[in-house]
Design a protein around this motif. Structure first.
Motif, mmCIF file in Angstrom:
data_model
loop_
_atom_site.group_PDB
_atom_site.id
_atom_site.type_symbol
_atom_site.label_atom_id
_atom_site.label_comp_id
_atom_site.label_asym_id
_atom_site.label_seq_id
_atom_site.Cartn_x
_atom_site.Cartn_y
_atom_site.Cartn_z
ATOM 1 N N LEU A 17 26.327 50.355 -14.567
ATOM 2 C CA LEU A 17 27.273 50.165 -15.541
ATOM 3 C C LEU A 17 27.954 50.565 -15.322
ATOM 4 N N ALA A 18 28.165 52.257 -15.980
ATOM 5 C CA ALA A 18 29.811 52.521 -15.306
ATOM 6 C C ALA A 18 30.728 52.451 -14.864
ATOM 7 N N ALA A 19 29.587 52.111 -13.294
ATOM 8 C CA ALA A 19 30.415 51.820 -11.598
ATOM 9 C C ALA A 19 30.553 50.720 -11.696
ATOM 10 N N LEU A 20 30.394 49.343 -12.313
ATOM 11 C CA LEU A 20 31.005 48.397 -12.473
ATOM 12 C C LEU A 20 32.219 48.518 -12.699
ATOM 13 N N VAL A 21 32.188 49.016 -13.585
ATOM 14 C CA VAL A 21 33.700 49.169 -14.579
ATOM 15 C C VAL A 21 34.305 50.003 -14.113
ATOM 16 N N SER A 22 34.257 50.881 -12.927
ATOM 17 C CA SER A 22 35.663 51.078 -12.404
ATOM 18 C C SER A 22 36.467 50.748 -11.238
ATOM 19 N N LEU A 23 34.514 49.340 -10.207
ATOM 20 C CA LEU A 23 35.992 48.575 -9.526
ATOM 21 C C LEU A 23 35.093 49.532 -8.096
ATOM 22 N N ARG A 24 34.844 50.176 -8.177
ATOM 23 C CA ARG A 24 34.908 51.112 -7.084
ATOM 24 C C ARG A 24 33.867 50.686 -5.944
ATOM 25 N N THR A 25 34.413 50.626 -5.011
ATOM 26 C CA THR A 25 33.322 50.037 -3.847
ATOM 27 C C THR A 25 32.410 51.842 -3.475
ATOM 28 N N GLU A 26 33.099 52.748 -3.443
ATOM 29 C CA GLU A 26 31.639 53.753 -2.540
ATOM 30 C C GLU A 26 30.539 54.185 -4.287
ATOM 31 N N LEU A 27 31.579 54.011 -5.124
ATOM 32 C CA LEU A 27 30.919 54.451 -6.222
ATOM 33 C C LEU A 27 29.701 53.155 -6.838
ATOM 34 N N ILE A 28 30.056 51.666 -6.628
ATOM 35 C CA ILE A 28 29.060 50.990 -7.254
ATOM 36 C C ILE A 28 27.910 50.971 -5.934
ATOM 37 N N ILE A 29 27.711 51.174 -4.601
ATOM 38 C CA ILE A 29 26.502 51.362 -3.962
ATOM 39 C C ILE A 29 26.107 52.559 -4.052
ATOM 40 N N ALA A 30 26.531 54.059 -4.148
ATOM 41 C CA ALA A 30 26.352 55.181 -4.938
ATOM 42 C C ALA A 30 24.836 54.931 -6.252
ATOM 43 N N ALA A 31 25.546 53.783 -7.080
ATOM 44 C CA ALA A 31 24.809 53.423 -8.665
ATOM 45 C C ALA A 31 24.146 52.806 -7.935
ATOM 46 N N THR A 32 23.952 51.955 -6.795
ATOM 47 C CA THR A 32 23.127 50.771 -6.853
ATOM 48 C C THR A 32 21.483 51.922 -6.422
ATOM 49 N N VAL A 33 21.963 52.391 -4.953
ATOM 50 C CA VAL A 33 21.173 53.455 -4.899
ATOM 51 C C VAL A 33 20.831 54.212 -6.024
ATOM 52 N N ALA A 34 21.042 54.411 -7.172
ATOM 53 C CA ALA A 34 20.460 54.838 -7.989
ATOM 54 C C ALA A 34 19.603 53.886 -9.030
ATOM 55 N N ILE A 35 19.760 53.048 -9.431
ATOM 56 C CA ILE A 35 19.576 52.102 -10.048
ATOM 57 C C ILE A 35 18.055 51.824 -8.910
ATOM 58 N N GLY A 36 17.915 51.336 -7.973
ATOM 59 C CA GLY A 36 17.022 51.056 -7.470
ATOM 60 C C GLY A 36 15.769 52.426 -7.624
#
Length: 86
Positions: A17-36
């Motif tokens: 959720l924090a990565a979605l707020v930042s709107l930085r692609t590389e953070l969102i991709i890393a957070a997607t791996v973390a949520i998996g």
């Protein structure tokens, strides 16, 4: 134990959720791996926790209630999204 694993899994959702707020692609991709990874930990830990805290007589009922709640949240979430987006 399962409580620590559930906390780690829940923390992965917070990171996402924090990565979605930042709107930085590389953070969102890393957070997607973390949520998996976190989701796998969370589901496994919930199953272990449920099994440890249920007697053999009511284990099936408790598992059924868990799945009913999970599925009903999917239904309610989609209905709310439909109402909000239409």
């Amino acid at each position: 134990g399962p409580r620590v694993a559930m906390r780690i899994g829940a923390a992965a959702y917070v990171v996402y959720l924090a990565a979605l707020v930042s709107l930085r692609t590389e953070l969102i991709i890393a957070a997607t791996v973390a949520i998996g990874v976190g989701a796998g930990l969370l589901w496994t830990a919930q199953g272990v926790f449920l099994t440890q805290n249920s007697s053999p007589a009511n284990r099936g009922r408790n598992g059924g209630l868990l799945w009913a709640l999970v599925m009903s949240s999917a239904v309610w979430g989609n209905l709310i999204a439909y109402v909000v987006l239409t």
